[in-house]
Design a protein around this motif. Structure first.
Motif, PDB file in Angstrom:
ATOM      1  N   ALA A 281       0.834  -1.202   0.000  1.00 15.64           N
ATOM      2  CA  ALA A 281       0.000   0.000   0.000  1.00 15.64           C
ATOM      3  C   ALA A 281       0.869   1.254   0.000  1.00 15.64           C
ATOM      4  CB  ALA A 281      -0.943  -0.005   1.203  1.00 15.64           C
ATOM      5  N   ILE A 282       1.946   1.243   0.778  1.00 14.00           N
ATOM      6  CA  ILE A 282       2.867   2.380   0.825  1.00 14.00           C
ATOM      7  C   ILE A 282       3.497   2.611  -0.543  1.00 14.00           C
ATOM      8  CG2 ILE A 282       5.110   3.137   1.759  1.00 14.00           C
ATOM      9  CD1 ILE A 282       2.781   3.556   3.669  1.00 14.00           C
ATOM     10  N   ARG A 283       3.915   1.535  -1.212  1.00 12.18           N
ATOM     11  CA  ARG A 283       4.509   1.663  -2.558  1.00 12.18           C
ATOM     12  C   ARG A 283       3.481   2.179  -3.565  1.00 12.18           C
ATOM     13  NH1 ARG A 283       7.133  -2.691  -0.538  1.00 12.18           N
ATOM     14  NH2 ARG A 283       5.769  -4.264  -1.443  1.00 12.18           N
ATOM     15  N   GLU A 284       2.256   1.700  -3.467  1.00 16.47           N
ATOM     16  CA  GLU A 284       1.190   2.159  -4.362  1.00 16.47           C
ATOM     17  C   GLU A 284       0.917   3.640  -4.152  1.00 16.47           C
ATOM     18  OE1 GLU A 284      -1.479   1.877  -7.412  1.00 16.47           O
ATOM     19  OE2 GLU A 284      -0.223   0.209  -6.737  1.00 16.47           O
ATOM     20  N   LEU A 285       0.873   4.068  -2.893  1.00 18.97           N
ATOM     21  CA  LEU A 285       0.672   5.487  -2.595  1.00 18.97           C
ATOM     22  C   LEU A 285       1.822   6.331  -3.134  1.00 18.97           C
ATOM     23  CD1 LEU A 285      -0.695   5.212   1.048  1.00 18.97           C
ATOM     24  CD2 LEU A 285      -1.962   6.036  -0.958  1.00 18.97           C
ATOM     25  N   ALA A 286       3.046   5.849  -2.971  1.00 22.34           N
ATOM     26  CA  ALA A 286       4.213   6.576  -3.481  1.00 22.34           C
ATOM     27  C   ALA A 286       4.157   6.685  -4.999  1.00 22.34           C
ATOM     28  CB  ALA A 286       5.502   5.886  -3.040  1.00 22.34           C
TER      29      ALA A 286
ATOM     30  N   GLY B  76       2.074   9.500  -5.905  1.00 20.09           N
ATOM     31  CA  GLY B  76       2.516  10.823  -5.480  1.00 20.09           C
ATOM     32  C   GLY B  76       2.351  11.143  -4.017  1.00 20.09           C
ATOM     33  N   LEU B  77       1.936  10.187  -3.201  1.00 22.67           N
ATOM     34  CA  LEU B  77       1.758  10.432  -1.771  1.00 22.67           C
ATOM     35  C   LEU B  77       2.772   9.587  -1.004  1.00 22.67           C
ATOM     36  CD1 LEU B  77       0.173  11.780   0.517  1.00 22.67           C
ATOM     37  CD2 LEU B  77      -1.385   9.827   0.461  1.00 22.67           C
ATOM     38  N   ARG B  78       3.739  10.247  -0.421  1.00 23.36           N
ATOM     39  CA  ARG B  78       4.776   9.536   0.336  1.00 23.36           C
ATOM     40  C   ARG B  78       4.506   9.686   1.827  1.00 23.36           C
ATOM     41  NH1 ARG B  78       8.318   7.841  -3.244  1.00 23.36           N
ATOM     42  NH2 ARG B  78       8.625   9.016  -5.156  1.00 23.36           N
ATOM     43  N   ILE B  79       4.179   8.561   2.459  1.00 21.46           N
ATOM     44  CA  ILE B  79       3.952   8.543   3.905  1.00 21.46           C
ATOM     45  C   ILE B  79       4.709   7.354   4.489  1.00 21.46           C
ATOM     46  CG2 ILE B  79       1.701   9.684   3.807  1.00 21.46           C
ATOM     47  CD1 ILE B  79       0.436   6.902   4.238  1.00 21.46           C
ATOM     48  N   HIS B  80       4.939   7.397   5.780  1.00 22.13           N
ATOM     49  CA  HIS B  80       5.623   6.316   6.473  1.00 22.13           C
ATOM     50  C   HIS B  80       4.631   5.199   6.770  1.00 22.13           C
ATOM     51  CE1 HIS B  80       7.980   4.240   9.558  1.00 22.13           C
ATOM     52  NE2 HIS B  80       9.024   4.842   9.001  1.00 22.13           N
ATOM     53  N   GLN B  81       5.129   3.965   6.837  1.00 27.28           N
ATOM     54  CA  GLN B  81       4.268   2.828   7.151  1.00 27.28           C
ATOM     55  C   GLN B  81       3.521   3.026   8.466  1.00 27.28           C
ATOM     56  OE1 GLN B  81       6.361  -0.882   7.123  1.00 27.28           O
ATOM     57  NE2 GLN B  81       6.496  -0.948   4.900  1.00 27.28           N
ATOM     58  N   ARG B  82       4.193   3.565   9.457  1.00 29.99           N
ATOM     59  CA  ARG B  82       3.537   3.774  10.755  1.00 29.99           C
ATOM     60  C   ARG B  82       2.358   4.732  10.640  1.00 29.99           C
ATOM     61  NH1 ARG B  82       8.955   4.734  14.039  1.00 29.99           N
ATOM     62  NH2 ARG B  82       9.863   2.696  13.670  1.00 29.99           N
TER      63      ARG B  82
ATOM     64  N   TYR C 258      -5.171  -3.740   2.986  1.00 23.55           N
ATOM     65  CA  TYR C 258      -5.868  -2.583   2.425  1.00 23.55           C
ATOM     66  C   TYR C 258      -6.342  -2.932   1.023  1.00 23.55           C
ATOM     67  CZ  TYR C 258      -2.856  -0.685   6.046  1.00 23.55           C
ATOM     68  OH  TYR C 258      -2.212  -0.466   7.232  1.00 23.55           O
ATOM     69  N   ARG C 259      -7.568  -2.545   0.685  1.00 26.24           N
ATOM     70  CA  ARG C 259      -8.083  -2.736  -0.677  1.00 26.24           C
ATOM     71  C   ARG C 259      -7.418  -1.725  -1.605  1.00 26.24           C
ATOM     72  NH1 ARG C 259     -10.612  -7.332  -1.435  1.00 26.24           N
ATOM     73  NH2 ARG C 259     -11.812  -7.898   0.392  1.00 26.24           N
ATOM     74  N   LEU C 260      -7.068  -2.177  -2.797  1.00 27.70           N
ATOM     75  CA  LEU C 260      -6.436  -1.301  -3.778  1.00 27.70           C
ATOM     76  C   LEU C 260      -7.304  -0.083  -4.058  1.00 27.70           C
ATOM     77  CD1 LEU C 260      -4.180  -0.640  -5.753  1.00 27.70           C
ATOM     78  CD2 LEU C 260      -5.294  -2.146  -7.414  1.00 27.70           C
ATOM     79  N   SER C 261      -8.608  -0.254  -4.148  1.00 24.44           N
ATOM     80  CA  SER C 261      -9.505   0.876  -4.420  1.00 24.44           C
ATOM     81  C   SER C 261      -9.462   1.898  -3.279  1.00 24.44           C
ATOM     82  CB  SER C 261     -10.936   0.393  -4.646  1.00 24.44           C
ATOM     83  OG  SER C 261     -11.409  -0.288  -3.498  1.00 24.44           O
ATOM     84  N   ASP C 262      -9.326   1.429  -2.039  1.00 25.87           N
ATOM     85  CA  ASP C 262      -9.230   2.345  -0.906  1.00 25.87           C
ATOM     86  C   ASP C 262      -7.905   3.099  -0.921  1.00 25.87           C
ATOM     87  OD1 ASP C 262     -11.750   1.624   0.094  1.00 25.87           O
ATOM     88  OD2 ASP C 262     -10.899  -0.021   1.290  1.00 25.87           O
ATOM     89  N   VAL C 263      -6.831   2.412  -1.298  1.00 31.05           N
ATOM     90  CA  VAL C 263      -5.517   3.056  -1.390  1.00 31.05           C
ATOM     91  C   VAL C 263      -5.547   4.136  -2.469  1.00 31.05           C
ATOM     92  CG1 VAL C 263      -3.084   2.685  -1.991  1.00 31.05           C
ATOM     93  CG2 VAL C 263      -4.267   1.073  -0.479  1.00 31.05           C
ATOM     94  N   ALA C 264      -6.177   3.838  -3.602  1.00 30.74           N
ATOM     95  CA  ALA C 264      -6.294   4.825  -4.671  1.00 30.74           C
ATOM     96  C   ALA C 264      -7.090   6.049  -4.197  1.00 30.74           C
ATOM     97  CB  ALA C 264      -6.950   4.204  -5.891  1.00 30.74           C
ATOM     98  N   ALA C 265      -8.137   5.809  -3.410  1.00 31.73           N
ATOM     99  CA  ALA C 265      -8.940   6.910  -2.886  1.00 31.73           C
ATOM    100  C   ALA C 265      -8.141   7.770  -1.913  1.00 31.73           C
ATOM    101  CB  ALA C 265     -10.205   6.369  -2.216  1.00 31.73           C
ATOM    102  N   ILE C 266      -7.306   7.136  -1.102  1.00 26.15           N
ATOM    103  CA  ILE C 266      -6.447   7.880  -0.165  1.00 26.15           C
ATOM    104  C   ILE C 266      -5.531   8.814  -0.945  1.00 26.15           C
ATOM    105  CG2 ILE C 266      -4.568   7.685   1.507  1.00 26.15           C
ATOM    106  CD1 ILE C 266      -5.774   4.889   2.213  1.00 26.15           C
ATOM    107  N   ALA C 267      -4.931   8.284  -1.987  1.00 25.97           N
ATOM    108  CA  ALA C 267      -3.969   9.060  -2.778  1.00 25.97           C
ATOM    109  C   ALA C 267      -4.625  10.266  -3.429  1.00 25.97           C
ATOM    110  CB  ALA C 267      -3.312   8.179  -3.829  1.00 25.97           C
ATOM    111  N   THR C 268      -5.855  10.130  -3.870  1.00 25.43           N
ATOM    112  CA  THR C 268      -6.507  11.262  -4.548  1.00 25.43           C
ATOM    113  C   THR C 268      -7.109  12.246  -3.563  1.00 25.43           C
ATOM    114  OG1 THR C 268      -8.564   9.993  -4.771  1.00 25.43           O
ATOM    115  CG2 THR C 268      -7.028   9.921  -6.621  1.00 25.43           C
ATOM    116  N   SER C 269      -7.342  11.820  -2.316  1.00 29.56           N
ATOM    117  CA  SER C 269      -7.952  12.733  -1.347  1.00 29.56           C
ATOM    118  C   SER C 269      -6.937  13.525  -0.546  1.00 29.56           C
ATOM    119  CB  SER C 269      -8.858  11.969  -0.394  1.00 29.56           C
ATOM    120  OG  SER C 269      -8.088  11.137   0.458  1.00 29.56           O
ATOM    121  N   GLN C 270      -5.676  13.126  -0.569  1.00 32.58           N
ATOM    122  CA  GLN C 270      -4.631  13.800   0.207  1.00 32.58           C
ATOM    123  C   GLN C 270      -3.894  14.803  -0.661  1.00 32.58           C
ATOM    124  OE1 GLN C 270      -4.092  13.381   3.510  1.00 32.58           O
ATOM    125  NE2 GLN C 270      -5.863  12.031   3.483  1.00 32.58           N
ATOM    126  N   PRO C 271      -3.653  16.005  -0.156  1.00 38.94           N
ATOM    127  CA  PRO C 271      -2.861  16.974  -0.934  1.00 38.94           C
ATOM    128  C   PRO C 271      -1.403  16.519  -1.008  1.00 38.94           C
ATOM    129  CG  PRO C 271      -3.324  17.821   1.253  1.00 38.94           C
ATOM    130  CD  PRO C 271      -4.068  16.527   1.115  1.00 38.94           C
TER     131      PRO C 271
END
Length: 68
Positions: A16-21, A24-30, A53-66
């Protein structure tokens, strides 16, 4: 991703962290784990206590975070 056969695969925290990165969203695993445990991010808890984590939820996180 190890679970690509289902239409909406479950991802490990690392995946999930790699997918977010990649999106364009870089966050720590913690941070992701803390968000999931507090209910801010949808996640499924396995009997072992590990999160998935569901892939669709990870994609939603990435688009909702600045991005910075």
């Amino acid at each position: 991703m190890e679970h690509e056969t289902s239409p909406d695969p479950l991802l490990t925290t690392g995946e999930a962290i790699r997918e977010l990165a990649d999106r364009g969203l870089r966050i720590h695993q913690r941070t992701l784990i803390r968000w999931a445990r507090s209910g801010g991010v949808p996640a499924e808890t396995l009997p072992s206590g590990r999160l998935r984590y569901r892939l669709s939820d990870v994609a939603a996180i990435a688009t909702s975070q600045p991005t910075v």
